[in-house]
Design a protein around this motif. Structure first.
Motif, PDB file in Angstrom:
ATOM      1  N   LEU A   1       0.836  -1.203   0.000  1.00 41.22           N
ATOM      2  CA  LEU A   1       0.000   0.000   0.000  1.00 41.22           C
ATOM      3  C   LEU A   1       0.873   1.256   0.000  1.00 41.22           C
TER       4      LEU A   1
ATOM      5  N   SER B   1       2.565   1.715  -3.266  1.00 37.77           N
ATOM      6  CA  SER B   1       1.569   2.085  -4.283  1.00 37.77           C
ATOM      7  C   SER B   1       1.262   3.578  -4.187  1.00 37.77           C
TER       8      SER B   1
ATOM      9  N   LEU C   1      -2.646 -11.882  -2.994  1.00 42.31           N
ATOM     10  CA  LEU C   1      -3.511 -11.217  -3.960  1.00 42.31           C
ATOM     11  C   LEU C   1      -3.674  -9.741  -3.578  1.00 42.31           C
TER      12      LEU C   1
ATOM     13  N   TRP D   1      -2.263  -4.025  -4.992  1.00 37.38           N
ATOM     14  CA  TRP D   1      -1.568  -2.746  -4.808  1.00 37.38           C
ATOM     15  C   TRP D   1      -0.267  -2.681  -5.620  1.00 37.38           C
TER      16      TRP D   1
ATOM     17  N   LEU E   1      -9.502  -0.889  -9.289  1.00 30.45           N
ATOM     18  CA  LEU E   1      -8.048  -0.828  -9.132  1.00 30.45           C
ATOM     19  C   LEU E   1      -7.588   0.630  -8.974  1.00 30.45           C
TER      20      LEU E   1
ATOM     21  N   ALA F   1      -8.379   1.555  -5.465  1.00 30.93           N
ATOM     22  CA  ALA F   1      -7.472   0.921  -4.498  1.00 30.93           C
ATOM     23  C   ALA F   1      -6.111   1.609  -4.475  1.00 30.93           C
ATOM     24  N   ARG F   2      -5.669   2.080  -5.627  1.00 33.28           N
ATOM     25  CA  ARG F   2      -4.334   2.649  -5.693  1.00 33.28           C
ATOM     26  C   ARG F   2      -4.324   4.158  -5.464  1.00 33.28           C
ATOM     27  N   THR F   3      -5.505   4.753  -5.256  1.00 41.05           N
ATOM     28  CA  THR F   3      -5.553   6.173  -4.888  1.00 41.05           C
ATOM     29  C   THR F   3      -6.132   6.315  -3.479  1.00 41.05           C
ATOM     30  N   GLU F   4      -7.354   5.858  -3.303  1.00 38.98           N
ATOM     31  CA  GLU F   4      -8.018   5.996  -2.001  1.00 38.98           C
ATOM     32  C   GLU F   4      -7.589   4.915  -1.008  1.00 38.98           C
ATOM     33  N   SER F   5      -6.892   3.900  -1.511  1.00 39.10           N
ATOM     34  CA  SER F   5      -6.276   2.842  -0.698  1.00 39.10           C
ATOM     35  C   SER F   5      -7.208   1.693  -0.317  1.00 39.10           C
ATOM     36  N   LEU F   6      -8.512   1.857  -0.446  1.00 38.86           N
ATOM     37  CA  LEU F   6      -9.418   0.770  -0.088  1.00 38.86           C
ATOM     38  C   LEU F   6      -9.650  -0.174  -1.269  1.00 38.86           C
ATOM     39  N   ILE F   7      -9.589  -1.486  -0.982  1.00 39.13           N
ATOM     40  CA  ILE F   7      -9.914  -2.491  -1.991  1.00 39.13           C
ATOM     41  C   ILE F   7     -11.397  -2.822  -1.844  1.00 39.13           C
TER      42      ILE F   7
ATOM     43  N   LEU G   1     -11.961  -7.679   0.417  1.00 43.38           N
ATOM     44  CA  LEU G   1     -10.866  -8.497   0.947  1.00 43.38           C
ATOM     45  C   LEU G   1     -11.141  -9.991   0.817  1.00 43.38           C
TER      46      LEU G   1
ATOM     47  N   LEU H   1     -10.641 -11.293  -3.516  1.00 45.02           N
ATOM     48  CA  LEU H   1      -9.422 -10.886  -4.199  1.00 45.02           C
ATOM     49  C   LEU H   1      -9.110 -11.725  -5.426  1.00 45.02           C
ATOM     50  N   SER H   2      -9.705 -12.921  -5.529  1.00 44.31           N
ATOM     51  CA  SER H   2      -9.386 -13.751  -6.693  1.00 44.31           C
ATOM     52  C   SER H   2      -9.854 -13.072  -7.977  1.00 44.31           C
TER      53      SER H   2
ATOM     54  N   TYR I   1      -9.717  -9.797  -8.563  1.00 38.53           N
ATOM     55  CA  TYR I   1      -8.658  -8.841  -8.895  1.00 38.53           C
ATOM     56  C   TYR I   1      -7.473  -9.570  -9.522  1.00 38.53           C
ATOM     57  N   ASP I   2      -7.181 -10.751  -8.955  1.00 37.60           N
ATOM     58  CA  ASP I   2      -6.068 -11.537  -9.463  1.00 37.60           C
ATOM     59  C   ASP I   2      -6.300 -11.906 -10.927  1.00 37.60           C
TER      60      ASP I   2
ATOM     61  N   LEU J   1      -5.933  -8.798 -13.091  1.00 42.84           N
ATOM     62  CA  LEU J   1      -4.538  -8.402 -13.297  1.00 42.84           C
ATOM     63  C   LEU J   1      -3.820  -9.363 -14.244  1.00 42.84           C
TER      64      LEU J   1
END
Lengths: 455, 455
Positions: free
Chosen positions: A146, A149, A172, A177, B370, B373-379, B416, B419-420, B422-423, B426
C-alpha cells in the motif's frame, strides 16, 4: 446512550512521533557491525537504508515532526477509533472497563501501514525506486505494498513459506496494490538456495526471509530494504497509536490501569505502549503487558543478548531478547509473532521493569478471539487474539477481586485473511506447541560466539 | 487541513427508518399468491416470515421506530463514516467533489448487517429458534451469521455454488460466527436435487438458493426464512445509510448533485438513495443512478412484470423488473449482482423516472476498482466497483464540462474476501459477458403465463 467509540478529530492527529530514546532510564547499547563487531556507523547502514531513516534510527530527539506528505496519507484512515467493549464486558460480567484502539480499520487491515507509509515516503525522497522486504503473516507485506503504491515505488516481498501457503489472499492483496510477492525461501537468492538445499521442506521463517530481502536489496540497482518491526524508527512511527489513544482516553476522562498488546518484533505493542511507558517513567502508576505465543517465547524464556536480526547473520548485532537467530518457530497461525528476536528498545524497557511479559498458548488465544468475535462482532487477527487472551484474564481477575479497572489494548489487526486458523480451531485441529529445555539450549548455542550484552 | 471524513456522533444515529411507501407517487401493486394469483394476505406469508416483519413489509407508515435492542447492536459499528475521496479527485483531475458512505466498516464488511441485525432481532422476539437464507457472493450470509450470533439464533446458509467455490473465506467467516454454510444446489432439498439432476455442473443462482432456503424453512421446526434484499422491509432497514449520509452532508453544508450505488436486489442502493428520492419527490434537483452488470441487465434490459423471486416459483409474484425467474447469469465475480429480479419499490421508482439505471462491463468495473485501491487505498467489493465505474465517468464528465459537481456514492463493501477476481483481472483472465437478444427472449418466456403488471 453509552458511548461506544471515540473519534479524534482529524485536526487533532498527532503531528510528531514520540521517540522513547530520549527518556530511556538506561542508555541503549549500540548495534554492532556483523563482521567487525564494533558499533555500527550510519554509513555502515547505507547499503540497506536511506540516510534519512538511519538518522531517525539513531536520533535521541524526544519529538520528531511527521512530514505533511506522510500525514496526508495517514489521514486516509487515521485517527483510528477508540472503542469501549461493552458487549465483551457484559459477557464476562466484569466490573472492568475494556477499551481498544482499533488499528484494523486501516486499508491493509492492521497497524503496519503507520510505518509503511513513512518508510515509503523517506525512501521516495531519497530517490530510491525499489524496495524489498520480508513478511510473516502478510500484514507487513500488504502494508508496504500500500505504502509503495501510494508513493510510486516498486516492491518485492519475501513471504515466509508457511504463511504464503496458509494465506493466499494476502498475496492477492499485495498484487492488487502492485507489488510482487514470492514464497521464501526462494531459489532467487544465494541464501534462499542454501536453506532449500539443507531442508527442502522448511516452513521458512522471518529470519530467513529478512536475509533474502537484504541480499536482494544490496545486490540490486537503486534498491533499499525495509523492515516492518524491531528497529527504532519503526517503533517511532508506530507511537502515533498510543499518542492518539492518550488523547482519546483523555476525552473520556479516563487513564488506563493496564495497557496490553501482542508482541512479535514489538511494533504494535511499542506503538500503543511507549507514550504510556513515558508516563510510567515519570511516576504514573500503569501496568504494561506484552503478550507472546508460548511457541515463540522470546521475552518470557529467551536471554537478553547480542544477536543478529536475520538467519544469515547479515544484519548488525542487536542487544535484545532472543531465541537465537536460527530459531524456527512451529507453524502457529500467528505468523506475525514467529520471530526469534525483539525490538532492542522494548527489550531494554523489559529489563528495566517498565514492561512485563506473558506467554499464551494458541488454543487459548483462539478461544479468546472467538469470544470477542461473538460479542464485539469483530474477527481479529491471530496475533491480536494473544492480547485479547490477556485482556480476558485481566477482566476476570477484576471480577474476582470485585474491583473496577481500566484496561486498554491494541486491536492490531483484523483476521479476515486468517480465517483458516479459526476453521482449524473450530474443527478441533489446532494444537499447542511449547519449547523443551533442550530445544532452547540448542537454539541458543549460536549466541556463545557473539559479544555479550549488559543487562 | 482538508477534512477527509465526517463522523456522525453516536447520539445522532437515526432512531427511525424511512419507509418510502408513504411517499410513492404511484401506488404499489400487491404481491400475488404463487398459486391463486390473488393478492397475498399477511397470513399467506407466515410460513416463511414472522408477523412483525410481515407488518413492516406491508406498512405505509412514513417513519418506523428502530427498537433499542437493534440500535445497541448497530452501534457496534454505526454511524459509518462519510469520506471525501480527495486522492481519487486529484488522480482524475476533476473539479467534482466525490463523497462516499463507507459501509465496508461493518464487522461483516458490507451494508448487509443493517437488515441482518434487524431481522435476527424480530425473529428472536417472535420466538423463532432457527433461520435459513441464501447468499450470493457471501456478504449476506456473513451478515446474517453475525446477526444470528449476536441474538443467539441457529442459521443455515445456502451459498450459490460459483461463489462458494470462488470465495472459500466467506464460509469460514460464517462458521466463525457459528453458522452452517452449504454449496447450493444441495442434495438436501427436493428442489436442489431436481436442479442437480438436470445439470450437475450448474454454477447455481440466487433464485435456486432462495428456493432451497425456503423449502428448508417451511419443512423444519420453528424455522423461518430470511431474505437479504428485494423485499420492502429490507429496503426499509437499509435507509439508515442514506439518513446518516444526509446528516453528514448537512454537517459539511453539502447536498449531492448525483447519488450512485450498485444494484443487485437493490438493498444498498435503496439504502443510500431512498431518503434522497424523498427529497426529489418533493422537488429537489438530484440525479439518482443505479448501476448493474451488463451480464445481468435487469433494470436496463428487463421488462417490468410480475415474476417469482426464486427459481422454484415458490415465492409470491412481485411486480418488478426481471430477466425471468429461471435466468442464470454468467459467473461474474460480482455475485451479489447476479439476481434476475429487483426490489419492487425500486422498480416502481425507476418506472416513475425518479431513478435512472446504467450497466457496466466487468472489465471496466475492475479497472475502476483498481484505480480506487491505488488512490483511495481501499480495496472494494466487485459489486461496489460498479458504482465506482459510474462515479469515475461522472467525475470525468464534470472535468470535460468544466463544472463542479457533488457526487455521493455508497461504498457498499470491501473486497478483501473477493481478491481472486482482482487476481484474474490483473492476469488478463477476466472476460465481459453480454446477453444476446435471443437469450433474453428465451429467458423471458416464463413470464408469458403470469399475470401482467401495470406500468
Amino acid at each position: 446512550m453509552e458511548r461506544r467509540r471515540v473519534y479524534l478529530p482529524e485536526k487533532e492527529i498527532p503531528r510528531q512521533w514520540y521517540n522513547i530514546q530520549a527518556d530511556m532510564p538506561t542508555p541503549m547499547q549500540p548495534p554492532l557491525h556483523p563482521v567487525t563487531q564494533k558499533p555500527v556507523s550510519p554509513e555502515d547502514l547505507l547499503p540497506i537504508f536511506p540516510m534519512n531513516l538511519i538518522e531517525q534510527e539513531m536520533s535521541t530527539e524526544r519529538w520528531i515532526d511527521i512530514p505533511e506528505e506522510i500525514l496526508e496519507k495517514l489521514l486516509l484512515w487515521r485517527p483510528t477509533p477508540l472503542h469501549r467493549a461493552y458487549s465483551l464486558e457484559k459477557h464476562l460480567k466484569t466490573p472492568a472497563k475494556i477499551y481498544y484502539k482499533n488499528e484494523s480499520v486501516s486499508p491493509a487491515g492492521s497497524h503496519k501501514p503507520n510505518t509503511a507509509i513513512a518508510q515509503a515516503y523517506y525512501n521516495k525522497v531519497a530517490g530510491i525506486e525499489r524496495l524489498t522486504t520480508e513478511t510473516g503473516a502478510g500484514q507487513w507485506g500488504c502494508a508496504l505494498s500500500l505504502g509503495c503504491s501510494l508513493f510510486g515505488i516498486e516492491l518485492k516481498v519475501y513471504m515466509v513459506r508457511v504463511s504464503f501457503e496458509q494465506k493466499p489472499y494476502r498475496q492477492l492483496m499485495m498484487k492488487t496494490w502492485g507489488a510482487e510477492c514470492v514464497s521464501s525461501p526462494t531459489r532467487e537468492t544465494e541464501f534462499g538456495r542454501k536453506i532449500l538445499e539443507e531442508d527442502p521442506d522448511t516452513p521458512g521463517s522471518l529470519g530467513i526471509a529478512i536475509s533474502e530481502a537484504i541480499e536482494d536489496a544490496v545486490t540490486s540497482k537503486n534498491t533499499k530494504y525495509s523492515l516492518g518491526s524491531v528497529l527504532n524508527h519503526v517503533m517511532l512511527h508506530q507511537t502515533i497509536i498510543g499518542l492518539e489513544a492518550q488523547k482519546q482516553m483523555a476525552m473520556l476522562g479516563e487513564y488506563p490501569d493496564v495497557v496490553i498488546g501482542c508482541v512479535g518484533g514489538g511494533s504494535n505493542f511499542s506503538g500503543i505502549s511507549f507514550p504510556f511507558v513515558r508516563d510510567k517513567i515519570h511516576g504514573k502508576d500503569v501496568q504494561i503487558i506484552g503478550v507472546e505465543p508460548v511457541a515463540c517465547p522470546t521475552l518470557t524464556r529467551g536471554p537478553f543478548a547480542y544477536d543478529f536480526g536475520d538467519s544469515a547473520a547479515s544484519t548488525p548485532l542487536l542487544p535484545m531478547f532472543t531465541l537465537g537467530h536460527n530459531f524456527i518457530p512451529k507453524s502457529i497461525h500467528a505468523g506475525g509473532l514467529r520471530y526469534h528476536g525483539l525490538s532492542p528498545l522494548l527489550s531494554r524497557l523489559v529489563l528495566d521493569n517498565l514492561i512485563e511479559a506473558r506467554a499464551y498458548n494458541q488454543l487459548q488465544t483462539y478461544g479468546a478471539g472467538l469470544t470477542f468475535a461473538r460479542t464485539e462482532s469483530l474477527i481479529c487477527a491471530p496475533e491480536t487474539n494473544h492480547a485479547i487472551a490477556a485482556v480476558i484474564e485481566e477482566a476476570e481477575k477484576a471480577r474476582e477481586e470485585g474491583r473496577s479497572k481500566v484496561i486498554l489494548f491494541n486491536l492490531s489487526g483484523h483476521g479476515l485473511m486468517d480465517l483458516s486458523g479459526y476453521d482449524s480451531f473450530l474443527a478441533g485441529k489446532l494444537t499447542d506447541y511449547s519449547l523443551s529445555e533442550e530445544e532452547m539450549k540448542e537454539s541458543l548455542k549460536v549466541l556463545e560466539s557473539l559479544p555479550q550484552a549488559t543487562k
